[in-house]
Design a protein around this motif. Structure first.
Motif, PDB file in Angstrom:
ATOM      1  N   LYS A  48       0.811  -1.215   0.000  1.00  0.00           N
ATOM      2  CA  LYS A  48       0.000   0.000   0.000  1.00  0.00           C
ATOM      3  C   LYS A  48       0.847   1.269   0.000  1.00  0.00           C
ATOM      4  O   LYS A  48       0.399   2.323  -0.451  1.00  0.00           O
ATOM      5  N   GLU A  49       2.064   1.148   0.540  1.00  0.00           N
ATOM      6  CA  GLU A  49       2.961   2.319   0.582  1.00  0.00           C
ATOM      7  C   GLU A  49       3.707   2.504  -0.730  1.00  0.00           C
ATOM      8  O   GLU A  49       4.462   3.478  -0.888  1.00  0.00           O
ATOM      9  N   GLY A  50       3.563   1.584  -1.667  1.00  0.00           N
ATOM     10  CA  GLY A  50       4.229   1.688  -2.963  1.00  0.00           C
ATOM     11  C   GLY A  50       5.587   1.028  -3.028  1.00  0.00           C
ATOM     12  O   GLY A  50       6.266   1.128  -4.048  1.00  0.00           O
ATOM     13  N   ALA A  51       5.989   0.341  -1.968  1.00  0.00           N
ATOM     14  CA  ALA A  51       7.288  -0.340  -1.963  1.00  0.00           C
ATOM     15  C   ALA A  51       7.174  -1.694  -2.664  1.00  0.00           C
ATOM     16  O   ALA A  51       6.160  -2.396  -2.543  1.00  0.00           O
ATOM     17  N   PHE A  52       8.208  -2.061  -3.391  1.00  0.00           N
ATOM     18  CA  PHE A  52       8.229  -3.344  -4.102  1.00  0.00           C
ATOM     19  C   PHE A  52       8.335  -4.488  -3.090  1.00  0.00           C
ATOM     20  O   PHE A  52       9.229  -4.515  -2.256  1.00  0.00           O
ATOM     21  N   VAL A  53       7.404  -5.456  -3.188  1.00  0.00           N
ATOM     22  CA  VAL A  53       7.383  -6.576  -2.242  1.00  0.00           C
ATOM     23  C   VAL A  53       7.388  -7.928  -2.948  1.00  0.00           C
ATOM     24  O   VAL A  53       7.156  -8.963  -2.324  1.00  0.00           O
ATOM     25  N   GLY A  54       7.637  -7.916  -4.249  1.00  0.00           N
ATOM     26  CA  GLY A  54       7.695  -9.181  -4.987  1.00  0.00           C
ATOM     27  C   GLY A  54       6.352  -9.888  -5.005  1.00  0.00           C
ATOM     28  O   GLY A  54       5.307  -9.285  -5.253  1.00  0.00           O
ATOM     29  N   PHE A  55       6.375 -11.174  -4.689  1.00  0.00           N
ATOM     30  CA  PHE A  55       5.161 -11.994  -4.729  1.00  0.00           C
ATOM     31  C   PHE A  55       4.444 -12.039  -3.373  1.00  0.00           C
ATOM     32  O   PHE A  55       3.573 -12.882  -3.170  1.00  0.00           O
ATOM     33  N   ILE A  59       1.178 -14.297  -2.286  1.00  0.00           N
ATOM     34  CA  ILE A  59       1.259 -15.275  -1.194  1.00  0.00           C
ATOM     35  C   ILE A  59       0.175 -14.991  -0.158  1.00  0.00           C
ATOM     36  O   ILE A  59      -0.507 -15.908   0.334  1.00  0.00           O
ATOM     37  N   LYS A  60      -0.003 -13.702   0.152  1.00  0.00           N
ATOM     38  CA  LYS A  60      -1.032 -13.304   1.114  1.00  0.00           C
ATOM     39  C   LYS A  60      -2.421 -13.691   0.603  1.00  0.00           C
ATOM     40  O   LYS A  60      -3.271 -14.151   1.371  1.00  0.00           O
ATOM     41  N   TYR A  61      -2.627 -13.515  -0.692  1.00  0.00           N
ATOM     42  CA  TYR A  61      -3.930 -13.852  -1.271  1.00  0.00           C
ATOM     43  C   TYR A  61      -4.205 -15.346  -1.150  1.00  0.00           C
ATOM     44  O   TYR A  61      -5.292 -15.754  -0.722  1.00  0.00           O
ATOM     45  N   PHE A  62      -3.233 -16.152  -1.532  1.00  0.00           N
ATOM     46  CA  PHE A  62      -3.444 -17.607  -1.537  1.00  0.00           C
ATOM     47  C   PHE A  62      -3.414 -18.212  -0.126  1.00  0.00           C
ATOM     48  O   PHE A  62      -3.721 -19.383   0.044  1.00  0.00           O
ATOM     49  N   GLN A  63      -3.058 -17.417   0.870  1.00  0.00           N
ATOM     50  CA  GLN A  63      -3.131 -17.886   2.254  1.00  0.00           C
ATOM     51  C   GLN A  63      -4.501 -17.614   2.876  1.00  0.00           C
ATOM     52  O   GLN A  63      -4.788 -18.110   3.970  1.00  0.00           O
ATOM     53  N   SER A  64      -5.326 -16.826   2.183  1.00  0.00           N
ATOM     54  CA  SER A  64      -6.660 -16.506   2.685  1.00  0.00           C
ATOM     55  C   SER A  64      -7.653 -17.560   2.200  1.00  0.00           C
ATOM     56  O   SER A  64      -7.843 -17.736   1.001  1.00  0.00           O
TER      57      SER A  64
END
Length: 575
Positions: A48-55, A59-64
């Motif tokens: 959300k802050e615009g920093a690059f976080v890769g995948f 990963i967060k999506y598929f953990q939900s």
């Protein structure tokens, strides 16, 4: 540099005009298709802050568990809707193409009605039929409407006319010699179906399957009305972006939505090429032979399909003309008073939708035809023509939800950080159109670009190349040939392109649901809001108005086409 200077020196006025036209189309598609999609992809790999976080977002999506469940729900809905709609469309197309069915045109036109209506209308009609206070529910027919059952029924009806259109074309390419040979050998009807008919239409059938799958996989309208708590990817995107303002997670869902659509696009392109190659110049058109029993069955099936369509839209029309379903069935037209619905913005939204559709139809037709003409009838600027062609067919693989999502991310940003150049920013010159009707016009132009482009290309390919050859030999400028020869000959295709842009722009919701704003409301989005707020009757009334306008436009086009064909026949007979 010397070669470039020589090319510039040898450029004629016509070359300059051609270059401006083809580069303008490329720039248009690059800015309003490629740039928003790139923004979407970048967002998916940022926080959300615009920093690059890769995948990390993926990963967060598929953990939900709830979000993973949405994927399985979406695939289940798409598969079931595709099987039902394509199966019904196959037999409907077969009956109209291969059997002596009376009133074929009437059956075909009624079967096409869902194309001209917002998908929300199908969901609302289902509520009036099978909801808690529905007609069939009162008669004792209990259906667990809200959830997967309701979505599947609505999506099946939504995809049916699209699959029918594809299969009607596939059935028209039959070679009667094969059937004559089979009859001579005493082959049974079932064996002819399995060994001749289905293999002959297999590419059209595959194309219909993948197109129907994509439509149902990415649709937002029906799940938003009858989905209840049964989440699918299209509604998840809306909740993430509009509900939680989580653009990054919305981008992740958008990319997931993109993969099945791209796969369907690739398969559709391959099958279309093979379908074209299967048509032989020596083929004999199929001859329908009377068979009382099979003709009666085919007619009965067509009647059943059209009755279902008529019941759906008749119930919707009836519901829009009464005060309060099912308690007060007094006739009224107050639901059609758009100045009193949606907090007074109903009429503004309706007016905006018509205006947006008109602008989209005019600008979209001009841009797509110019692009197609410069690609097909221009022998110079080979690299630019290939680029323009690739970009022109790409929107066919992009779901409307993804286009709307990418547009809101691209136009909402006032500036962009340049990757790998910390501290450098690029101002967004298009930020000013955010929140206006122009962002919706551009989204519609991109969303529906590919089909009118293909229509224009097909029409231009049918023209004799001698027109351009003779013009060049007589030193006639290409734009004069375009104005006096090409445009008049392509006028039916141009009208078809205009109608396609207008009809789809008027009822679409998946792309524009992210782009409509309080300052620029539109009818299809207002309908979703009204239905959610319990204003079902006014929502149906607005749906019916959009349907009537689209049917009127299509009817006028059919009248123009009949007049055009009659005029052409008179011209030929006089010649």
């Amino acid at each position: 540099m010397k070669k470039i200077k020589q090319k510039i020196m040898h450029c004629t006025k016509e070359d300059v005009i051609r270059a401006i036209a083809i580069y303008a189309v490329v720039v248009f598609l690059f800015v309003f298709l490629v740039c928003p999609l790139c923004t979407l992809f970048v967002k998916a790999f940022q926080n959300k802050e615009g920093a690059f976080v890769g995948f990390a977002q993926f990963i967060k999506y598929f953990q939900s568990k709830s979000l993973i469940q949405s994927i399985s729900h979406t695939f289940f809905i798409a598969i079931m809707s595709t099987i039902i709609s394509v199966t019904l469309a196959f037999f409907f197309s077969y009956a109209l193409s291969r059997k002596n069915v009376p009133c074929k045109r009437l059956f075909q036109y009624i079967g096409m009605i869902p194309i001209f209506a917002p998908t929300m209308l199908l969901g609302i009609a289902l509520i009036y039929l099978f909801g808690n206070k529905g007609i069939f529910t009162a008669l004792g027919l209990q259906v667990a409407l809200y959830g997967k059952v309701g979505i599947i029924i609505a999506e099946s009806i939504y995809c049916f006319p699209v699959a029918t259109t594809i299969l009607m074309v596939a059935f028209s390419a039959a070679d009667n010699r094969l059937y004559e040979a089979a009859e001579t050998m005493g082959t049974s009807t079932l064996r002819k179906m399995m060994t001749i008919t289905i293999p002959n239409v297999k590419y059209g059938l595959i194309s219909a399957l993948f197109v129907a799958f994509t439509y149902s996989f990415t649709d937002f309208g029906a799940p938003s009305v009858v989905g209840g708590n049964y989440n699918v990817l299209a509604t998840d995107v809306y909740k993430q972006v509009v509900g939680q303002q989580n653009f990054n997670m919305g981008a992740v869902v958008g990319i997931i939505l993109l993969f099945p659509a791209v796969l369907s696009f690739v398969v559709d392109r391959i099958t279309n090429q093979k379908q074209s190659a299967a048509i032989n110049s020596k083929s004999v058109p199929y001859q329908i032979k009377p068979d009382k029993k099979s003709d009666a069955l085919a007619t009965a099936f067509c009647i059943c399909i059209t009755l279902v369509m008529v019941v759906f839209f008749a119930v919707a029309l009836f519901a829009s003309l009464i005060k309060l379903w099912p308690y007060n069935l007094t006739f009224t037209i107050s639901n059609y008073d758009l100045t009193k619905v949606a907090s007074g913005s109903g009429f503004t939204a309706f007016k905006n939708s018509i205006l947006i559709s008109l602008i989209t139809a005019v600008l979209g037709t001009i841009v797509t035809f110019v692009g197609a003409y410069m690609i097909e009838k221009n022998q110079k600027f080979g690299a630019s023509r290939k680029t323009a062609y690739f970009l022109s067919i790409t929107p066919l693989a992009i779901p409307g939800t993804v286009i709307g999502l990418s547009f809101i991310m691209f136009f909402n940003a006032s500036q962009f950080n340049i990757p790998f150049l910390e501290g450098y920013v690029l101002q967004n010159p298009f930020h000013g159109i955010y929140g206006t009707i122009w962002i919706i016009v551009l989204a519609n132009m991109i969303h529906f670009y590919s089909v009118p482009f293909s229509t224009a290309m097909t029409s231009l390919k049918r023209l004799d190349k001698e027109f351009e050859t003779v013009s060049e030999s007589l030193a006639v400028p290409f734009y004069r040939t375009l104005r006096k020869v090409t445009l008049p000959l392509c006028l039916p295709a141009i009208c078809e392109m205009w109608v396609y842009f207008f009809v789809n722009s008027l009822v679409t919701v998946s792309a524009v649901v992210f782009l409509a704003s309080p300052t620029a409301p539109i009818a299809s989005v207002i309908i979703v809001s009204m239905e959610g707020a319990g204003q079902t009757a006014p929502a149906v009334a607005m749906c019916m108005l959009l349907l009537f306008i689209n049917l009127l436009v299509r009817l006028l086009y059919e009248g123009i086409k009949v007049y055009w064909n009659k005029k052409k026949r008179v011209g030929v007979s006089r010649g």
